[in-house]
Design a protein around this motif. Structure first.
Motif, short mmCIF file in Angstrom:
data_model
loop_
_atom_site.label_atom_id
_atom_site.label_comp_id
_atom_site.label_asym_id
_atom_site.label_seq_id
_atom_site.Cartn_x
_atom_site.Cartn_y
_atom_site.Cartn_z
N LEU A 20 -11.34 18.45 23.21
CA LEU A 20 -12.12 17.22 23.23
C LEU A 20 -13.61 17.53 23.24
N ALA A 21 -14.01 18.50 24.05
CA ALA A 21 -15.43 18.86 24.13
C ALA A 21 -15.94 19.39 22.80
N ASP A 22 -15.11 20.18 22.10
CA ASP A 22 -15.50 20.70 20.80
C ASP A 22 -15.67 19.58 19.78
N ALA A 23 -14.71 18.65 19.78
CA ALA A 23 -14.81 17.50 18.86
C ALA A 23 -16.01 16.65 19.17
N LEU A 24 -16.28 16.44 20.47
CA LEU A 24 -17.42 15.62 20.86
C LEU A 24 -18.74 16.23 20.43
N ARG A 25 -18.85 17.56 20.55
CA ARG A 25 -20.09 18.20 20.12
C ARG A 25 -20.34 17.97 18.63
N THR A 26 -19.30 18.16 17.83
CA THR A 26 -19.46 17.97 16.39
C THR A 26 -19.75 16.52 16.06
N GLU A 27 -19.00 15.60 16.67
CA GLU A 27 -19.19 14.18 16.37
C GLU A 27 -20.55 13.70 16.86
N THR A 28 -21.02 14.24 17.99
CA THR A 28 -22.32 13.81 18.51
C THR A 28 -23.43 14.24 17.57
N VAL A 29 -23.39 15.50 17.13
CA VAL A 29 -24.39 15.97 16.17
C VAL A 29 -24.30 15.16 14.89
N GLY A 30 -23.08 14.91 14.42
CA GLY A 30 -22.90 14.10 13.23
C GLY A 30 -23.42 12.69 13.42
N GLY A 31 -23.22 12.16 14.62
CA GLY A 31 -23.72 10.81 14.90
C GLY A 31 -25.23 10.73 14.87
N VAL A 32 -25.88 11.77 15.37
CA VAL A 32 -27.35 11.80 15.32
C VAL A 32 -27.81 11.87 13.86
N LEU A 33 -27.15 12.71 13.05
CA LEU A 33 -27.49 12.78 11.63
C LEU A 33 -27.22 11.45 10.93
N LEU A 34 -26.14 10.80 11.34
CA LEU A 34 -25.82 9.48 10.79
C LEU A 34 -26.92 8.48 11.11
N LEU A 35 -27.39 8.52 12.33
CA LEU A 35 -28.47 7.63 12.76
C LEU A 35 -29.74 7.91 11.96
N VAL A 36 -30.06 9.18 11.78
CA VAL A 36 -31.24 9.55 11.00
C VAL A 36 -31.10 9.08 9.56
N ALA A 37 -29.91 9.24 8.97
CA ALA A 37 -29.68 8.82 7.59
C ALA A 37 -29.81 7.31 7.45
N ALA A 38 -29.30 6.56 8.43
CA ALA A 38 -29.39 5.11 8.38
C ALA A 38 -30.84 4.64 8.45
N VAL A 39 -31.61 5.24 9.35
CA VAL A 39 -33.03 4.89 9.47
C VAL A 39 -33.77 5.24 8.18
#
Length: 462
Positions: A20-39
């Motif tokens: 779970l921690a490994d998945a969360l790290r990847t998804e969290t980084v991806g989420g930040v990139l997603l936020l940057v892409a949306a902005v």
């Protein structure tokens, strides 16, 4: 144990927490990139709308194969197939080795996810029936974007206890499953049975190669692209090909294996999905006008208002209500470490809909591009509102979460196993008791020897 009372939101075992921690790290980084892409998409579309539209609508690809697509379509139909492939692997893993393997444990996230999709759809329908709007967008507010939700958690610095994090991920997996079914059932155009037959044959070959132990990306990657192209030309949304191939991977370990093939492939592909495919899709899907007039229209037009209220109100009430009803009318009970406000906070966080909501918005209003853009804007507004509400609720409980998280991670004996895991392990208790009894017997023997005048060697550990 059979017949025991299942606990809602139990703390996952150590192996599951590490995954779970490994998945969360990847998804969290991806989420930040997603936020940057949306902005970036919003800034680009509102400062240089002409160039944004020109790039998004630029066509390329082999027309003879029916793949002369715009950049936006390549992102939505091609790159999101990678995202749904990962979703398929995650779903398979949950079904055979995760929370969904045990029907009693699976009941809670499944009911919560179903209620969390039905309630937003009902909210949308009620708003549009009363306001005379189009009902075709009922599915837009039903999806949760887990990467965006985890990015919000990363920005807030909220240390959710592992039980809530596991529930949020499991909820998102079930949510993705039903979103896939919605896309497959309700957004399938006229079928080309020849192309569909070719896609099915390709999937059968994919399954056969997996079962016979054939290895090598150079075998599976061309086959996967072929299956995707045939699925696209069949009239079924091409992302379904990604899900189907993900579900075929074996996600259980055999003797001598540290990780299953599914876990290994997911570990390789998830960064591509979270770090490249989904952010690039967001870049060409989130570019909508956010002028004052456009934002005002969101709250006056029934289609867009229904999406906002579905995400903010429907998601929270649906997930919370489904969880409460399950605990009320089954033998499931809430963990002692959690309270119902925690459940409501997570339910509110699930109102952040982005990737799949944007995709469904494009599919639902494909014949009305102007309205499709307004629906996208309403998804952004609804997600932002849910983020603000969840921020307030999570901040109110942040001190409690941090205490729980620190207790879960404490490792005072520095043996790489959290102390709380050792305390919960009966075998560990037995080993400790045996160790203390052996040490006590050695001390008694030494004392008796001293009384008899002997000088024995001191026992180990003294």
């Amino acid at each position: 144990m059979p017949g025991s009372t299942p606990t809602a939101f139990p703390r996952p075992p150590l192996r599951e927490r590490l995954r779970l921690a490994d998945a969360l790290r990847t998804e969290t980084v991806g989420g930040v990139l997603l936020l940057v892409a949306a902005v970036a998409a919003l800034i680009w579309a509102n400062t240089a709308a002409g160039s944004y539209a020109a790039v998004r609508d630029f066509h390329f690809g082999p027309a003879a194969l029916g793949l002369d697509l715009s950049v936006g379509h390549w992102a939505a139909d091609g790159l999101l197939a990678v995202f749904f492939f990962v979703a398929g692997v995650e779903l398979k893993r949950e079904l055979v080795a995760g929370e969904l393997r045990d029907p009693r444990r699976a009941l809670l996230p499944v009911v919560a996810a179903v209620c969390g999709m039905v309630a937003p759809a009902l909210v949308y329908v009620l708003v549009n029936v009363s306001g005379g709007g189009a009902l075709t967008g009922w599915a837009v507010p039903t999806a949760t974007d887990i990467a965006f939700a985890l990015a919000v958690l990363a920005v807030l610095g909220t240390s959710l206890p592992s039980a809530l994090r596991a529930f949020l991920l499991t909820l998102a997996v079930v949510d993705d499953l039903f979103a896939i079914l919605i896309i497959a059932v309700f957004f399938t155009s006229d079928l080309d049975f020849l192309a569909l037959g070719g896609a099915v044959a390709g999937l059968a070959l994919f399954w056969f190669l997996l079962r016979t132990g054939v290895r090598g990306w150079y075998v599976y990657l061309p086959l996967a692209v072929t299956v995707w192209a045939l699925m696209y030309n069949s009239g079924i949304h091409a992302t379904i090909a990604g899900v189907a191939m993900g579900l075929m991977l074996r996600c259980t370990t055999r003797e001598g294996e540290e990780h299953s093939p599914g876990e290994h492939v997911e570990h390789l592909v998830r960064p591509v999905s979270a770090g490249f495919a989904v952010p690039l899709f967001a870049l060409f899907a989130a570019g909508v006008s956010v002028s004052g007039e456009a934002l005002a229209d969101i709250f006056t037009r029934p289609e867009t208002l229904g999406v906002v209220l579905g995400l903010v109100v429907g998601k929270a009430l649906g997930i919370f209500g489904g969880t409460w009803l399950t605990a009320r009318f089954t033998r499931a009970s809430l963990s002692d470490d959690l309270a119902w406000p925690d459940i409501f906070a997570v339910a509110t966080l699930a109102g952040i809909g982005f990737t799949v909501s944007l995709l469904i918005g494009e599919l639902a209003f494909a014949d009305d591009p102007a309205l499709a853009d307004e629906i996208k804007a309403s998804v952004l507004v609804g997600s932002l509102t849910a983020t603000l509400v969840a921020t307030v609720l999570l901040r109110m409980r942040n001190a409690k979460y941090r205490t729980l998280w620190e207790a879960e991670e404490r490792d005072e004996d520095e043996n790489a196993v959290p102390d709380i895991e050792e305390q919960d392990d009966p075998a560990h208790h037995r080993r400790l008791a045996a160790r203390y009894e052996k040490r006590a017997a050695e001390h008694r023997a030494r004392a008796e020897a001293l009384e008899a005048g002997d000088t024995p060697n001191p026992p180990p550990g003294t």
